[in-house]
Write a protein that holds these residues in place. Structure first.
Motif, short mmCIF file in Angstrom:
data_model
loop_
_atom_site.label_atom_id
_atom_site.label_comp_id
_atom_site.label_asym_id
_atom_site.label_seq_id
_atom_site.Cartn_x
_atom_site.Cartn_y
_atom_site.Cartn_z
N UNK A 84 0.68 -1.54 -0.31
CA UNK A 84 -0.20 -0.23 -0.29
C UNK A 84 0.93 1.34 0.09
N UNK A 85 1.96 1.49 1.00
CA UNK A 85 2.63 2.01 0.30
C UNK A 85 3.44 2.26 -1.09
N UNK A 86 4.00 3.82 -0.65
CA UNK A 86 4.12 4.25 -2.40
C UNK A 86 5.91 5.53 -2.44
N UNK A 87 6.88 4.36 -2.95
CA UNK A 87 7.77 5.59 -3.29
C UNK A 87 8.78 5.61 -4.02
N UNK A 88 10.12 6.40 -3.89
CA UNK A 88 10.80 6.11 -5.01
C UNK A 88 12.28 6.30 -4.59
N UNK A 89 13.37 5.10 -5.40
CA UNK A 89 14.29 5.19 -4.23
C UNK A 89 15.36 6.38 -5.23
N UNK A 90 14.85 6.67 -6.07
CA UNK A 90 16.07 7.70 -6.72
C UNK A 90 16.18 9.08 -6.00
N UNK A 91 14.49 8.90 -5.41
CA UNK A 91 14.40 10.20 -4.44
C UNK A 91 14.75 9.97 -2.86
N UNK A 92 14.81 9.50 -2.98
CA UNK A 92 15.64 8.69 -1.20
C UNK A 92 16.52 8.98 -1.41
N UNK A 93 17.53 8.52 -2.46
CA UNK A 93 19.09 8.33 -2.30
C UNK A 93 19.71 9.86 -2.16
N UNK A 94 18.99 10.59 -3.37
CA UNK A 94 19.02 11.79 -3.58
C UNK A 94 18.72 13.36 -3.58
N UNK A 95 17.27 13.06 -4.13
CA UNK A 95 16.49 14.52 -4.01
C UNK A 95 16.19 15.01 -2.88
N UNK A 96 16.18 13.69 -1.57
CA UNK A 96 15.97 14.90 -0.87
C UNK A 96 17.11 15.10 -0.02
N UNK A 97 18.20 14.66 -0.32
CA UNK A 97 19.35 15.55 0.62
C UNK A 97 20.03 16.98 -0.19
N UNK A 98 18.89 17.50 -1.59
CA UNK A 98 19.42 18.82 -1.97
C UNK A 98 19.48 19.60 -1.15
#
Ligand code: WTA
Length: 701
Positions: A84-98
C-alpha cells in the motif's frame, strides 16, 4: 618478533585450531557518538515486536504514501513488505538530500591512476546527472517502469548515476560485475529479458586501460544465441570524447552516452511513485545448477533494510566519509556503497582500481587524503594487504572509527592484524555475514553495544531470529555445527528468483518447510546454505557453504557453471570443479577434466580449459590448476565423487573409496596431482577442522 615479521612467517600457520576467542570492547569514543548506543534497541526488535519493529527502518525513508500493511504473508514464502506504500528509491537517495546537503559530496570517485585527481560529485550534481540520464533512458530508449536493463560497468560514478536513473523511472537494473566475461553478461541479458545494455568503453585496472566495450559485442552475440535481442547499447566513455576501445561501434545500435546526453542537459524527470513491492533491481548469483539466479529485490523493503542496517551497523552519519572497497557489481556494493549510504545522505567513496595498485600503501593514502573514517572490505583484501604491505597502514595519518569485513570467514589472526594495524586499535570492527539473496546483514555485532569476537560474525542482527538445524530440522545444541537458517521474513529478503519462482522455493524453503499450505511465517524458515556453529553467548561462527558453491575471494562460483564452461572445450568428456584452501583468497578452484577417446593430456589442453572458463565466466573464476586425468572417480550410478578429488587437491584423507565403481584410479590421480604440487612447493598447510569438514563432504554422496 614484530607484527610484520610475524605476518610474513605465520601465513601458513593461521588458525589451525578451534578455540573460543576473547571479547574486544568498543572504544568509549565510538560508543559516545554511535547511532545505536541504547540497549533498548534490542527490546524494540525483539521477536514479540515482529514485524512492527521494522517500521523503525521504514520511517527512515520518505514515502509518497504510507503503507497499509507492514508484512503481507498471504502467499508464503513470497513475502510483501509495506504494501500500500509508495515511494521512489532515487528520490530517497538523491532529491531529499539536496536542500540540506546540496553542496556536499555524495560520491568521491578515486580513479586508479594516481596522477589523476579524485572527483567529488555533490548531491546537487548527482541530482542533475541522475535526472538527465533518466530523461535519456525514458525518451531516447523508451524505457518505462518494469522494464529490465542490463548494466555491465566498472567502478565509476556513472554506475550509481545509471542505477539511480533507472530507479527514478522504476526500470529494473541488473548490474553484472564488470570483471565477468561478455558471455556471462549475455546470459544475464537473456535471463532478464533486457533490450538495452549500458556499458563503458574502458577502465583502468592494475595500471592498464582495459578494453571493455569488446565484451558488449560478445554479450549481445550470446544473448542472441539465447533468443534475446538488444536494441540499444549505451556506451559511457571513460574519457568523454575519446574512445578507448578497439571494437567498432555498430551504427544504429551503439551510442556514446556523452554525445546523446547533450540533448537532455538540464532536463528534470519526476521520480515515478512506485509501489513498495515493485522490483528495484536484479542481482545474479550462482547456485548449484548452471543457470544463474537473478535475486529480485524490492524498492520499499530493500531500501528500508539497507538504510536501517547502514545506520546502526555501519554507524553511518551524514558527515562521515565512508569507503567500501567492494565492487558495485556485487550485492555489497549495491547495498553498502550506493543505496544504504546515499539514502542516509553521507559521502560514499568509489575507487576504480585494485587495492594494491601501484603498491600496498594505496588504500591508506586514499583514506588519509579523503579523511575516510569508515572502511569496509573483505578478508581476501585484508589477507593480501597484510601479506604485501604489513607495515603500510602505520605510515599514513588516517583514523577509522569503524571497519567492516564481509564475504567470507576471517581467520582470528587476520582479524587481529586488521584491528591493530589497519584500525590502529581505534576502530570497531563488524564482521557482517549475509548474502546476495538477503539484501542486507543477517549476522553482526551491533558495534557500540556488543563486543567483538575475532572470527565470529556475532549474533543475528536486530529483527533477525536465527537458528541452526540438523538435516531433520531439529535445533542443534550450542557448539555443534549445522545449517544456519533465519526463522522469520525480513524486509531485505529477495522477493523471488527472476523467472524461476519454483527454484526460489526449492532452494531456500523446501528443506525446512513442513507444510507447504501454511500461511504462517513460522513454518517457512529461510535456508541460507551455510554451515555454522553457535557459541553459548549467541555468537555465530560461519563455516562456509554446504552446497556446491565455491567461495573464491568472497565471490560465489557454482561448480556446475565452472564445469559447463570446461565442457565447451570439444575434447573434454567430463569435468569436475573442487575447492582448494588458499591462504589469500580463502578458496581457489581446481578443475579436473577427462578427455574423449583419442585425445591425450597436454598443457595445451589444460590451457584450453582455463581459457574456456575465462570466456564463459571471467578471469575471477580462473582455476589454480587444471588436471587432465584418465578418468574421474565415480559412484556405481556414474556420479563424479567430487569429495575424493577435493581431498586429493587438499592433501587430506581420501576417505572410503570402496563404494566407487573404479576405486583403482584414485591412487594414480593422487600421485599425478600431489607429486606436481610437491614439486611446485604447493603443499597446503594443515587445515582447520571446519575446512577439513568442508573438503571431506564437498559435493557429498
Ligand atoms: C559467505 C556477500 C563468513 C557465506 C555479502 C555466504 C560469509 C556467502 C560472510 C554469500 C562472513 C558472506 N563470514 N562467511 N562475514 N559474509 N559469507 O551472495 O558463505 O556474494 O553464504 O554475498 O558468502 O556471498 P554473496
Amino acid at each position: 618478533m614484530t607484527e610484520s615479521q610475524e605476518a610474513q612467517v605465520s601465513e601458513a600457520q593461521i588458525a589451525v585450531h578451534w578455540r573460543e576467542e576473547e571479547y574486544i570492547y568498543p572504544p568509549e569514543s565510538f560508543v559516545a557518538q554511535a547511532n545505536a548506543a541504547d540497549p533498548a534497541i534490542f527490546d524494540r526488535f525483539a521477536e514479540d515486536r515482529f514485524p512492527d519493529c521494522f517500521t523503525e527502518y521504514a520511517d527512515l525513508l520518505s514515502w509518497d504514501k504510507k503503507w497499509d500493511t507492514i508484512l503481507d504473508t498471504s502467499n508464503p514464502p513470497y513475502w510483501k513488505w509495506f504494501t500500500g506504500g509508495r515511494l521512489n528509491a532515487s528520490y530517497n537517495c538523491v532529491d531529499r538530500h539536496v536542500a540540506a546537503y546540496g553542496n556536499k559530496a555524495a560520491l568521491i570517485w578515486v580513479p586508479e591512476p594516481e596522477s589523476a585527481d579524485h572527483v567529488a560529485v555533490t548531491y546537487r550534481d548527482l541530482y542533475h546527472r541522475v535526472n538527465e540520464f533518466a530523461a535519456l533512458l525514458r525518451d531516447f530508449c523508451g524505457l518505462k517502469a518494469g522494464d529490465r536493463v542490463t548494466l555491465h560497468m566498472p567502478m565509476v560514478p556513472e554506475l550509481p548515476v545509471t542505477m539511480l536513473a533507472c530507479a527514478r523511472l522504476g526500470v529494473i537494473h541488473s548490474q553484472v560485475f564488470g570483471g565477468f566475461s561478455g558471455n556471462a553478461c549475455g546470459t544475464r541479458i537473456a535471463d532478464s529479458g533486457s533490450r538495452v545494455l549500458i556499458t563503458m568503453d574502458s577502465y583502468y585496472r592494475s595500471g592498464d586501460l582495459v578494453d571493455h566495450k569488446v565484451k558488449a559485442d560478445e554479450a549481445l552475440a550470446e544473448a542472441h544465441k539465447q533468443g534475446q535481442e538488444v536494441d540499444k547499447v549505451l556506451v559511457w566513455r571513460r574519457h568523454p570524447g575519446r574512445y578507448g576501445s578497439q571494437t567498432p561501434m555498430t551504427e544504429g545500435r551503439d551510442f556514446f552516452v556523452d554525445e546523446v546526453l547533450g540533448s537532455y542537459r538540464g532536463q528534470l524527470v519526476d521520480p515515478v511513485s512506485l509501489p513498495a513491492e515493485a522490483p528495484l533491481f536484479l542481482m545474479y548469483t550462482s547456485g548449484t545448477t548452471g543457470r544463474p539466479k537473478g535475486a529480485q529485490h524490492s524498492i520499499g523493503g530493500y531500501l528500508a533494510y539497507v538504510t536501517g542496517t547502514s545506520k546502526y551497523y555501519q554507524d553511518i552519519h551524514p558527515d562521515d566519509t565512508y569507503w567500501c572497497m567492494a565492487d558495485i557489481g556485487w550485492i555489497t556494493g549495491h547495498s553498502y556503497i550506493v543505496y544504504g549510504p546515499l539514502s542516509l545522505g553521507t559521502t560514499s567513496v568509489i575507487y576504480e582500481g585494485t587495492p594494491n595498485y601501484p603498491d600496498a600503501g594505496r588504500p591508506w593514502r586514499i583514506a588519509e587524503r579523503l579523511g575516510v573514517n569508515i572502511f569496509h572490505t573483505s578478508p581476501t583484501a585484508i589477507r593480501m594487504l597484510r601479506k604485501v604491505g604489513p607495515d603500510e597502514p602505520a605510515k599514513y595519518n588516517y583514523h577509522f572509527k569503524h571497519m567492516t569485513t564481509v564475504g567470507e570467514p576471517i581467520e582470528p589472526e587476520v582479524w587481529r592484524w586488521y584491528h591493530k594495524e589497519v584500525g590502529k586499535g581505534e576502530a570497531v570492527i563488524v564482521d557482517t555475514w549475509w548474502q546476495t539473496e538477503t539484501g542486507g546483514f543477517l549476522g553482526s555485532s551491533l558495534p557500540a553495544l556488543k563486543p567483538m569476537k575475532p572470527g565470529s560474525c556475532g549474533p543475528a542482527v536486530i529483527g533477525i531470529y536465527a537458528a541452526i538445524y540438523d538435516e531433520e530440522g531439529n535445533e542443534v545444541p550450542d557448539g555443534k555445527a549445522g545449517n544456519i537458517c533465519i526463522r522469520n521474513p525480513w524486509p531485505g529478503i529477495m522477493q523471488t528468483i527472476w523467472g524461476q519462482p519454483e527454484r526460489f522455493i526449492d532452494v531456500y524453503y523446501t528443506k525446512y518447510n513442513k507444510n507447504p499450505d501454511s500461511k504462517d511465517w513460522h513454518d517457512w524458515p529461510y535456508f541460507a546454505g551455510d554451515g555454522a556453529v553457535r557459541a553459548p553467548d549467541g555468537y555465530y561462527r560461519i563455516l562456509g557453504r554446504v552446497d556446491d558453491v565455491i567461495n573464491v575471494a568472497g565471490h560465489r562460483l557454482g561448480t556446475k557453471e565452472l564445469e559447463s564452461a570446461a565442457l565447451t572445450v570439444p575434447e573434454v568428456a567430463e569435468a569436475a570443479a573442487v575447492p582448494v584452501v588458499d591462504d589469500i583468497r580463502g578458496r581457489a578452484v581446481e578443475m579436473y577434466v577427462s578427455l574423449k577417446p583419442g585425445f591425450v593430456a597436454s598443457d595445451e589442453m589444460a590451457g584450453k580449459v582455463t581459457t574456456a572458463i575465462e570466456v564463459e565466466i571471467g578471469k575471477i573464476a580462473r582455476p589454480k590448476h587444471v588436471w587432465v586425468v584418465p578418468d574421474m572417480p565415480k559412484t556405481r550410478s556414474g556420479k563424479i565423487m567430487r569429495r575424493v578429488i577435493a581431498s586429493v587437491s587438499n592433501f587430506t584423507d581420501i576417505g572410503d573409496v570402496t563404494t566407487l565403481a573404479n576405486p583403482e584410479i584414485v591412487e594414480g590421480i593422487r600421485h599425478q596431482v600431489q607429486s606436481e604440487k610437491v614439486n611446485k612447493g604447493e603443499v597446503p598447510r594443515e587445515l582447520t577442522e571446519a575446512e577439513y569438514e568442508e573438503i571431506k563432504s564437498f559435493g557429498a554422496e
